[in-house]
Every structure is written in C-alpha cells, then in structure tokens.
Write an enzyme that holds these catalytic residues in place. Sequence first.
Site, PDB file in Angstrom:
ATOM      1  N   THR A   1      37.603  -4.782 -47.864  1.00  0.00           N
ATOM      2  CA  THR A   1      38.493  -3.778 -48.608  1.00  0.00           C
ATOM      3  C   THR A   1      37.443  -2.810 -49.220  1.00  0.00           C
ATOM      4  O   THR A   1      36.338  -3.318 -49.289  1.00  0.00           O
ATOM      5  CB  THR A   1      39.216  -4.403 -49.395  1.00  0.00           C
ATOM      6  OG1 THR A   1      40.208  -3.437 -50.288  1.00  0.00           O
ATOM      7  CG2 THR A   1      38.411  -5.166 -50.601  1.00  0.00           C
ATOM      8  N   ARG A   2      38.023  -1.719 -49.427  1.00  0.00           N
ATOM      9  CA  ARG A   2      37.080  -0.824 -50.073  1.00  0.00           C
ATOM     10  C   ARG A   2      37.863  -0.312 -51.375  1.00  0.00           C
ATOM     11  O   ARG A   2      37.847   0.866 -51.831  1.00  0.00           O
ATOM     12  CB  ARG A   2      36.704   0.582 -49.192  1.00  0.00           C
ATOM     13  CG  ARG A   2      37.907   1.258 -48.454  1.00  0.00           C
ATOM     14  CD  ARG A   2      37.376   2.399 -47.767  1.00  0.00           C
ATOM     15  NE  ARG A   2      38.152   3.509 -47.967  1.00  0.00           N
ATOM     16  CZ  ARG A   2      39.267   3.679 -47.348  1.00  0.00           C
ATOM     17  NH1 ARG A   2      39.748   3.045 -46.648  1.00  0.00           N
ATOM     18  NH2 ARG A   2      39.949   5.011 -47.916  1.00  0.00           N
ATOM     19  N   ASN A   3      39.157  -0.947 -51.607  1.00  0.00           N
ATOM     20  CA  ASN A   3      40.001  -0.522 -52.388  1.00  0.00           C
ATOM     21  C   ASN A   3      40.380  -1.563 -53.485  1.00  0.00           C
ATOM     22  O   ASN A   3      39.969  -2.868 -53.382  1.00  0.00           O
ATOM     23  CB  ASN A   3      41.462  -0.069 -51.797  1.00  0.00           C
ATOM     24  CG  ASN A   3      41.123   1.063 -50.963  1.00  0.00           C
ATOM     25  OD1 ASN A   3      40.745   2.185 -51.553  1.00  0.00           O
ATOM     26  ND2 ASN A   3      41.692   1.017 -50.014  1.00  0.00           N
TER      27      ASN A   3
END
Length: 500
Positions: free
Chosen positions: A194-196
């Site tokens: 994830t990057r969120n």
Amino acid sequence: MLSPHGGILQDLVARDAEKKDRLLHEAQGLPQWNLTARQLCDIELILNGGFSPLTGFLGKEDYESVVQNSRLTSGLLWTIPITLDVDEEFAKSVNLGERIALLQDDDIFVAIITVSDIYTPDKKVEADKVFRGDEEHPAIQYLNETAGDIYLGGELEAIQLPAHYDYLNLRKSPAALRADFATQQWDRVVAFQTRNPMHRAHRELTIRAAKEHNAKVLLHPVVGLTKPGDIDYHTRIKVYKEIVKRYPEGIAQLALLPLAMRMAGDREAVWHAIIRKNYGATHFIVGRDHAGPGTNSKGDDFYGPYDAQVLVESYKNELGIEVVPFKLITYLPDKDIYLPVDEIDGSVKTLTISGTELRKRLREGTDIPDWFTYPEIVEILRQYNPPRYRQGFVIVVNHENPKRIANALLSTFLQVGGGRQYKIFDHQGQPQLLELIPDFVKSGTGLIVTSPLPSSVDAHNIYELNTYPSAHIKVSATEPVTEIVQKTVFFLEDNKFFQF
C-alpha cells in the site's frame, strides 16, 4: 519459505562487509556521483537484496531486454528497468571500466560502481513499452523532465546502505525479515502492498486473505517515492502503527519498503511480487488498478482495473509467489460486518466511503463514522489534512494599490482571528522566498501576497484578487478598499476558511 528470485538473496552489504573499510578508503579518491532520491531507493534495494537477482544497475543489453521483453538477458523475469541516469556533462567524464563512488547527500559513501556500459536510452521506447506511452503518466514525465539522458551500467560493491534516521526498527532488510519469519515459524506469509492509509476494510481484507490461505500478514507499505500528491509517509506510518494493533495477536507484522514506485500498473505489480518474494512472502495481494496512477486529464485510465491481476497471474509459475486477487469489501450496517461484494445479495443495504468523500469530510471537518475507520486514525488524518477553517491560504493581490489593500486585509484578518497567523508576503526581487509559500500554507498561515506568483509555486489554496473575469475574487479598479475587503472575507467564508 520461498527461495529469492533467481535462487540467491543478493545481499551485497553482507557480501562486501569484510572489505568495507578498503572500499571506503578507495571511494574517497574516486570520481563521485551524488545519487538522486529515486536512485537512493533503487540502490538500497539492490544492496540489501530486495531487487535480487540484480547486483548493479542495468547495462545496455539487460536494459533493452527488460524494456522489450520484461526479462533480463539471462531469461529471468524482470519487468522494470533499474538504471543509473546521469547528465551528459558527467557522462563525458566517465570511461568504461572506471570506478565511481556513489554518494548520499554529497556526504555519505554508499557504494562503488564499476562502469561496464555507457549508453543513451531511447526514452520514447521506454515510455511506450514500460508505461504505455501516455505523456501525462507521472513516470513518463519523470523520464522526460527529470531523468538524465545517459545511463551507466555496472556492478556495485557495497559500503553501506543509505542512511535513515526514522523508524529504524521497522526498516527490515530481506534477510532480517526472513529471519523474523523463521524465528516466529511463519512459513506462509501474505504480503499487502500500500501507499495509502489503511482503514477497517483493509484490515478485513488482509485477515480474510490470511485465513483463506492459512497464513500470517506482512503489512509492507512503500515509504520511498510514490505518486505525487500522496499522503506523506510519516502520517501513513502513524496510521499503520495504529492499525496493526487491531489485528489478532501474532498474526500481523509491519515493515517498511524503501521503494521508488513508478506507478507502472501491471508491470509494476509483477515487480512488487518479485520484491515481496525476496522479502520472504509466499502470497501477495494484487489490488484493483494495482500501482496505477489513476486517470489522465481527459479522465482516461492509464491502466485497466484488472490488468495487474491478469499479468501477475500469467507469470505465476515463474514467480512462485501465489497471487491473492484483491476483493472489494463493503460494510453491511444491519449486520455490522464487512463482506466481499461478490458475496452480497443485491437487495442488502451496504455503506461505503470513497477516497474523494473521505478527503471532503476531512477538509470540511465533518463526521467520519467508526464503521469506516478507527477514531485514532481519523485523528491522525485530521492532523495531516485539517478542516478548511484550520488550513492556510494565499490571497494574491493583483491590483493597482496592492500594499494598501494588503494592509486593509491584514487588519481585517487579524480582527477576525480564526486561530491562524496572518502575514503580508512581498517576494519582489527575492525569488528565493517563493520556496517558503508551501510551508506557510501547510502551517496554517494566511498569506497576503503583493506581487504575482509564478505558476511554479506548488501550494494549495492560492486565490487571486484581480480585475480579470477569471479571478477568484473579482474586483474593479475603482472599487473602494472597504468593499474589496468585504468581498474577500465573504469569499473566504464561502470556502470555509472563516467560521462566523
């Protein structure tokens, strides 16, 4: 536990540990290249084995093979070109066979490269083959506007990993993470990319995947370079540290991945799977529009929603790591549970909050329900993205009498208060001051700027006061200052910056 990609974990730091002092001494007398932010991410994952089987930056033949065929010249699957780009001036000073010291921040010696290739890439081909050619794609913009025009290839010798000063206990190398898994007897591990920020649905998704595959969960967020505009990794790590507490004891571990994402959609998903395999995962969750940058200015998707899942699945035998397709999870309020959408009857009531709606609620300070995320996570996100009445703003006074209007606005704003600082900002003849504007806005300051701003100023909440029809706050040249002030206050109130 799966073997690393290519069969051997290429931990160059461990390999070169005995000659570290000699390499450091040699590096001090070599030509030097200061690594860019992307190159620092790449070299860390080469040196620690995250990019196994790579042991250096790609030479011309490997580069062209990866671009054209998603394979190294050895035939091994590899989908993203890992290159050391430099400018033409530096390239002219380099000879084949030369050794160059690679530095972080012009100060820390990271590695030595022995240059085997100096070549000019066909960036158009790279853009078309790797990123599908849309010039609005952020990786293509980087390729054309930021990356150097010459690539150097060559083997690396490790001096040390790039220095970090934060979250050191979470920055696990592949060898360290594999050792953790062995100690805990985690022989089946589902990795989640994830990057969120993560919310309840993500927790439910990963726990379901773990149960389905009789595995543990590795939360492996990216903390290198992500998509421009993403939430900063410090805020996200606070969220991850909070949500990992919500998993059953002993089922989940958080570790950080210093990856520079390319947002390359399906190709990147394969790359992510290879990296997680190197880190010891046996399963990998591939999301909808995995590693895609969204849409271009016309609203067209850069990638199809399931392109990544299809491509990774097509390579599953070579990859070894098992693909777990991301299932869309939604909330059933009548049962107070989350379920995959494909398991729900169409007549059942469901609730969801989109990313756009979440940002709107954060911006306006409205309620974010507990069924969507945890109160502690809401508090973290509100600190990063406060409601409008706590945000900074910039009023650019483009008028015949900018100083008079600015002074009137400042007096009025100070009277209104609103819990923020206010300042008249004059950058005339001092262009270096422009760099401060985004920081003022982030800190919640209300700026009144008395000279036009160039379009290069990258800050939110910039509004122009002008006589032009397109101005945010349209005034006339003869309008009394008191009326201009009133219009400005009404504009800020309408946009939620002031609450009366």
